[in-house]
Write an enzyme that holds these catalytic residues in place. Structure first.
Site, PDB file in Angstrom:
ATOM      1  N   GLN A  30     -10.915   7.956   5.553  1.00  0.00           N
ATOM      2  CA  GLN A  30      -9.591   8.257   5.042  1.00  0.00           C
ATOM      3  C   GLN A  30      -9.734   9.178   3.835  1.00  0.00           C
ATOM      4  O   GLN A  30     -10.463   8.864   2.887  1.00  0.00           O
ATOM      5  CB  GLN A  30      -8.878   6.968   4.644  1.00  0.00           C
ATOM      6  CG  GLN A  30      -8.464   6.114   5.831  1.00  0.00           C
ATOM      7  CD  GLN A  30      -7.308   6.723   6.606  1.00  0.00           C
ATOM      8  OE1 GLN A  30      -6.145   6.509   6.288  1.00  0.00           O
ATOM      9  NE2 GLN A  30      -7.622   7.499   7.625  1.00  0.00           N
ATOM     10  N   PHE A  60      -4.053   7.919   9.869  1.00  0.00           N
ATOM     11  CA  PHE A  60      -4.600   6.712   9.265  1.00  0.00           C
ATOM     12  C   PHE A  60      -5.867   6.261  10.003  1.00  0.00           C
ATOM     13  O   PHE A  60      -6.374   6.943  10.893  1.00  0.00           O
ATOM     14  CB  PHE A  60      -3.547   5.608   9.264  1.00  0.00           C
ATOM     15  CG  PHE A  60      -2.571   5.706   8.114  1.00  0.00           C
ATOM     16  CD1 PHE A  60      -2.599   6.758   7.208  1.00  0.00           C
ATOM     17  CD2 PHE A  60      -1.613   4.737   7.944  1.00  0.00           C
ATOM     18  CE1 PHE A  60      -1.705   6.839   6.158  1.00  0.00           C
ATOM     19  CE2 PHE A  60      -0.708   4.801   6.893  1.00  0.00           C
ATOM     20  CZ  PHE A  60      -0.756   5.846   5.993  1.00  0.00           C
ATOM     21  N   SER A  61      -6.352   5.083   9.652  1.00  0.00           N
ATOM     22  CA  SER A  61      -7.656   4.619  10.126  1.00  0.00           C
ATOM     23  C   SER A  61      -7.708   4.401  11.630  1.00  0.00           C
ATOM     24  O   SER A  61      -6.693   4.182  12.290  1.00  0.00           O
ATOM     25  CB  SER A  61      -8.040   3.325   9.405  1.00  0.00           C
ATOM     26  OG  SER A  61      -8.325   3.582   8.065  1.00  0.00           O
ATOM     27  N   MET A  75     -11.039   9.158  -1.299  1.00  0.00           N
ATOM     28  CA  MET A  75     -11.565   8.585  -0.060  1.00  0.00           C
ATOM     29  C   MET A  75     -11.323   7.086  -0.058  1.00  0.00           C
ATOM     30  O   MET A  75     -11.440   6.426  -1.091  1.00  0.00           O
ATOM     31  CB  MET A  75     -13.073   8.843   0.051  1.00  0.00           C
ATOM     32  CG  MET A  75     -13.717   8.197   1.281  1.00  0.00           C
ATOM     33  SD  MET A  75     -15.504   8.471   1.397  1.00  0.00           S
ATOM     34  CE  MET A  75     -16.099   7.318   0.171  1.00  0.00           C
ATOM     35  N   ASN A  76     -10.959   6.536   1.144  1.00  0.00           N
ATOM     36  CA  ASN A  76     -11.035   5.090   1.310  1.00  0.00           C
ATOM     37  C   ASN A  76     -11.686   4.741   2.655  1.00  0.00           C
ATOM     38  O   ASN A  76     -12.828   5.140   2.882  1.00  0.00           O
ATOM     39  CB  ASN A  76      -9.712   4.380   1.037  1.00  0.00           C
ATOM     40  CG  ASN A  76      -8.512   4.832   1.819  1.00  0.00           C
ATOM     41  OD1 ASN A  76      -7.948   5.891   1.542  1.00  0.00           O
ATOM     42  ND2 ASN A  76      -8.065   4.038   2.774  1.00  0.00           N
ATOM     43  N   ASP A  77     -11.038   4.028   3.546  1.00  0.00           N
ATOM     44  CA  ASP A  77     -11.683   3.401   4.706  1.00  0.00           C
ATOM     45  C   ASP A  77     -12.587   4.325   5.523  1.00  0.00           C
ATOM     46  O   ASP A  77     -12.193   5.440   5.874  1.00  0.00           O
ATOM     47  CB  ASP A  77     -10.623   2.870   5.679  1.00  0.00           C
ATOM     48  CG  ASP A  77      -9.643   1.939   5.032  1.00  0.00           C
ATOM     49  OD1 ASP A  77      -9.833   1.571   3.861  1.00  0.00           O
ATOM     50  OD2 ASP A  77      -8.663   1.579   5.694  1.00  0.00           O
ATOM     51  N   GLU A 123      -6.079  -5.822   8.223  1.00  0.00           N
ATOM     52  CA  GLU A 123      -6.366  -4.415   8.472  1.00  0.00           C
ATOM     53  C   GLU A 123      -7.759  -4.252   9.074  1.00  0.00           C
ATOM     54  O   GLU A 123      -8.598  -5.159   9.015  1.00  0.00           O
ATOM     55  CB  GLU A 123      -6.285  -3.607   7.170  1.00  0.00           C
ATOM     56  CG  GLU A 123      -4.900  -3.583   6.552  1.00  0.00           C
ATOM     57  CD  GLU A 123      -4.825  -2.677   5.343  1.00  0.00           C
ATOM     58  OE1 GLU A 123      -3.877  -1.879   5.275  1.00  0.00           O
ATOM     59  OE2 GLU A 123      -5.704  -2.758   4.464  1.00  0.00           O
ATOM     60  N   TRP A 139      -8.726  -2.447  -3.743  1.00  0.00           N
ATOM     61  CA  TRP A 139      -7.381  -1.905  -3.940  1.00  0.00           C
ATOM     62  C   TRP A 139      -6.754  -2.320  -5.269  1.00  0.00           C
ATOM     63  O   TRP A 139      -5.755  -1.741  -5.687  1.00  0.00           O
ATOM     64  CB  TRP A 139      -6.476  -2.304  -2.771  1.00  0.00           C
ATOM     65  CG  TRP A 139      -6.666  -1.389  -1.609  1.00  0.00           C
ATOM     66  CD1 TRP A 139      -7.228  -1.680  -0.398  1.00  0.00           C
ATOM     67  CD2 TRP A 139      -6.319  -0.002  -1.560  1.00  0.00           C
ATOM     68  NE1 TRP A 139      -7.258  -0.567   0.399  1.00  0.00           N
ATOM     69  CE2 TRP A 139      -6.703   0.478  -0.286  1.00  0.00           C
ATOM     70  CE3 TRP A 139      -5.745   0.886  -2.460  1.00  0.00           C
ATOM     71  CZ2 TRP A 139      -6.516   1.812   0.102  1.00  0.00           C
ATOM     72  CZ3 TRP A 139      -5.551   2.215  -2.080  1.00  0.00           C
ATOM     73  CH2 TRP A 139      -5.934   2.649  -0.812  1.00  0.00           C
ATOM     74  N   ARG A 158      -1.671  -1.027  13.076  1.00  0.00           N
ATOM     75  CA  ARG A 158      -2.585   0.078  12.784  1.00  0.00           C
ATOM     76  C   ARG A 158      -4.063  -0.269  12.967  1.00  0.00           C
ATOM     77  O   ARG A 158      -4.437  -1.382  13.271  1.00  0.00           O
ATOM     78  CB  ARG A 158      -2.366   0.537  11.350  1.00  0.00           C
ATOM     79  CG  ARG A 158      -2.437  -0.560  10.290  1.00  0.00           C
ATOM     80  CD  ARG A 158      -2.250   0.064   8.919  1.00  0.00           C
ATOM     81  NE  ARG A 158      -2.178  -0.912   7.841  1.00  0.00           N
ATOM     82  CZ  ARG A 158      -1.062  -1.353   7.303  1.00  0.00           C
ATOM     83  NH1 ARG A 158       0.100  -0.943   7.755  1.00  0.00           N
ATOM     84  NH2 ARG A 158      -1.099  -2.213   6.295  1.00  0.00           N
ATOM     85  N   TRP A 189      -4.535   7.883  -3.565  1.00  0.00           N
ATOM     86  CA  TRP A 189      -4.093   7.827  -2.173  1.00  0.00           C
ATOM     87  C   TRP A 189      -2.932   8.793  -1.947  1.00  0.00           C
ATOM     88  O   TRP A 189      -2.007   8.883  -2.746  1.00  0.00           O
ATOM     89  CB  TRP A 189      -3.669   6.396  -1.856  1.00  0.00           C
ATOM     90  CG  TRP A 189      -3.440   6.110  -0.407  1.00  0.00           C
ATOM     91  CD1 TRP A 189      -4.341   5.572   0.458  1.00  0.00           C
ATOM     92  CD2 TRP A 189      -2.240   6.317   0.334  1.00  0.00           C
ATOM     93  NE1 TRP A 189      -3.767   5.434   1.702  1.00  0.00           N
ATOM     94  CE2 TRP A 189      -2.480   5.888   1.652  1.00  0.00           C
ATOM     95  CE3 TRP A 189      -0.991   6.836   0.019  1.00  0.00           C
ATOM     96  CZ2 TRP A 189      -1.519   5.946   2.654  1.00  0.00           C
ATOM     97  CZ3 TRP A 189      -0.023   6.907   1.010  1.00  0.00           C
ATOM     98  CH2 TRP A 189      -0.296   6.462   2.308  1.00  0.00           C
TER      99      TRP A 189
END
Length: 518
Positions: A63, A103-104, A45-47, A229, A322, A177, A71
């Site tokens: 994410q 993506f996000s 998991m990320n964002d 981002e 990151w 993005r 990732w």
């Protein structure tokens, strides 16, 4: 989101992630899984994405790569909560398709059915997200990313992708993005803030399908140590006045104040087309170069919820960095979110402060307080294992009659591991030192250097709220005027809290609460 990863690396990650999961043991995984912060049952998991509130439920998308612990091809995972504290994981919401990985992005409750996706029974929820096309990336193309939408009529149980995606094509920018959409009530339009490499782009729409470019912001303003981002643009009333300002949060990777990824913010005005920073904030930016949402290393991609009751602005972030997120010592799952936080805007003689504090809902899970008043000596035992479980606690600290010295708190376990944090009134800094916190030999710059956050003065009195959850600490200094968030991986849970100081005459009062969410 690390969209610069090539298709070949993604394939390798897929294989290594699956292999790594098979090596994990339940006891090892349980040692590091948070007690009350959200983490996925398995996978990467990320964002945070698509945050919204509707019909008594908060929705958190994120994410997600379900088939590995690093990732990979991105999906939108999904979790729900009735109070922003206890989260229940739901089935995956959005899967990759022929247009690319998911993506996000964001989600909005389309109350007026401007999109036309609704019916007589339900207002649609519309998700706006980035498509990342790995085939074009593999071929060396620039226009890898575009924006698509999907809608749900059953509170996100099922989703339908718009047949005419993408709704916003790439204009020739590699990093294009993370659409964050908000309803502009004054001008009756949708506004999209979009990350475009080293700046933000703003688009408007009447129906969430047709978007018009209006302006850009940020070239040579704020931090530019990495790609921009996950922007978030929203209005906030200034504390103690009727004045309204617009806040733009922009996350950056790398280039954070303590290395790696982090979030910065700007304060100004938005006229429906253009965001311009406030003159008072301009002077602040000239002094500070960049203004940070969180000085710790582990709060990234914080974005806000749509449609929150009473027009509150609630944010939540990804609790990692990151520089080492893909190497942290968990295998079955990786990453958690920060505690949900309410933000407010304070104007001072030096500029604006975007304060953030834990949501009030956390208080209902607090047990009976342990209350102490102490005249500080050089060494002070504050909390022992027999008093409270420090793997799930909230502690409110109140220091009075402080001197120009150092106040070092320590979370400790019986193995001699510790996380040090506190206030250095001589150098005018907050700090966190996790160099002796347990497992530290992974990733890049995990344990060094010591995290620091500058203070504008020597404090005579100071307050800190600590939110501690097994492998993380969130420090909210003076009602959230400075925040530090960091993760750690001890080989045994921390069970003591001490305070050492080289000063005299200071007193400490504190209330410690155990968090009970089970």
């Amino acid at each position: 989101m690390r969209k610069i990863i090539s298709t070949l690396i993604i394939a390798a990650t897929f294989q290594s992630g699956l292999h790594a999961q098979s090596d994990a043991t339940p006891s090892e995984e349980q040692l590091y899984r948070p007690n009350f912060h959200f983490s996925p049952k398995k996978g990467w998991m990320n964002d945070p994405n698509g945050l919204y509130y509707k019909d008594g439920v908060y929705h958190l998308f994120f994410q997600y790569y379900p088939d590995g612990n690093k990732w990979g091809p991105m999906h939108w995972g999904h979790a729900t909560s009735k109070d922003l504290v206890r989260w229940e994981e739901q089935p995956i919401a959005l899967y990759p398709d022929d247009l690319g990985y998911i993506f996000s992005g964001s989600a909005v409750v389309d109350k007026n059915n401007t999109s036309g996706f609704g019916d007589s029974k339900n207002n649609p929820v519309v998700a706006i997200y980035t498509y990342h096309n790995p085939n074009r990336e593999k071929d060396g193309k620039i226009d890898v990313e575009s924006q698509g939408i999907a809608y749900s009529l059953d509170n996100s149980k099922t989703w339908t992708k718009y047949s005419s995606n993408p709704v916003l094509k790439n204009p020739g920018i590699r990093d294009f993005r993370d659409p964050k959409v908000i309803w502009d009530t004054k001008r009756k339009q949708w506004v999209m803030a979009l990350a475009a490499q080293d700046r933000a782009h703003f688009y408007t729409s009447k129906n969430l399908k047709d978007w018009t470019f209006q302006s850009e912001f940020g070239k040579e303003l704020g931090g530019h140590g990495g790609v921009w981002e996950c922007p978030d643009l929203f209005p906030l009333k200034v504390e103690g006045s009727k004045e309204e300002k617009w806040v733009l949060i922009v996350n950056i990777n790398p280039g954070g104040p303590n290395k790696g990824s982090a979030g910065q913010y700007f304060v100004g005005d938005f006229d429906g087309k253009t965001f311009k920073i406030d003159e008072h904030f301009t002077k602040q930016l000239q002094r500070e170069k960049a203004v940070w949402l969180d000085w710790g290393k582990d709060n990234y991609a914080s974005v806000s919820f749509d449609n929150v009751p009473q027009d509150k602005r609630i944010i939540i972030g990804w609790m990692s960095n990151w520089e080492y997120a893909q190497e942290v010592p968990t295998e079955l799952w990786r990453s958690s979110t920060t505690v949900a936080r309410e933000v407010s805007l304070k104007k001072t003689k030096d500029g604006y402060i975007l304060k953030n504090v834990p949501v009030t809902q956390l208080k209902k899970y607090q047990g009976k307080p342990i209350t102490k008043k102490i005249s500080l000596k050089s060494e002070n035992q504050l909390i022992s294992k027999s008093e409270i479980n420090l793997s799930k606690a909230v502690i409110d600290l109140d220091l009075k009659k402080m001197n120009a010295g150092k106040y070092t708190f320590s979370l400790k376990n019986t193995l001699g591991e510790e996380v040090l944090f506190g206030i250095d009134n001589k150098t005018k800094e907050l700090f966190i030192d996790r160099s002796k916190s347990g497992k530290t030999d992974f990733g890049k710059n995990y344990a060094t250097p010591i995290t620091k956050a500058p203070l504008n003065e020597i404090y005579v009195n100071a307050k800190m709220k600590l939110v501690i959850d097994k492998t993380s600490i969130e420090i909210f200094f003076n009602d959230g005027e400075k925040v530090l968030t960091e993760i750690f991986f001890p080989n045994e849970n921390f069970s003591q809290l001490t305070l050492n100081t080289n000063t005299n005459g200071t007193s400490l009062e504190f209330n410690a609460y155990q968090i009970n969410t089970k």
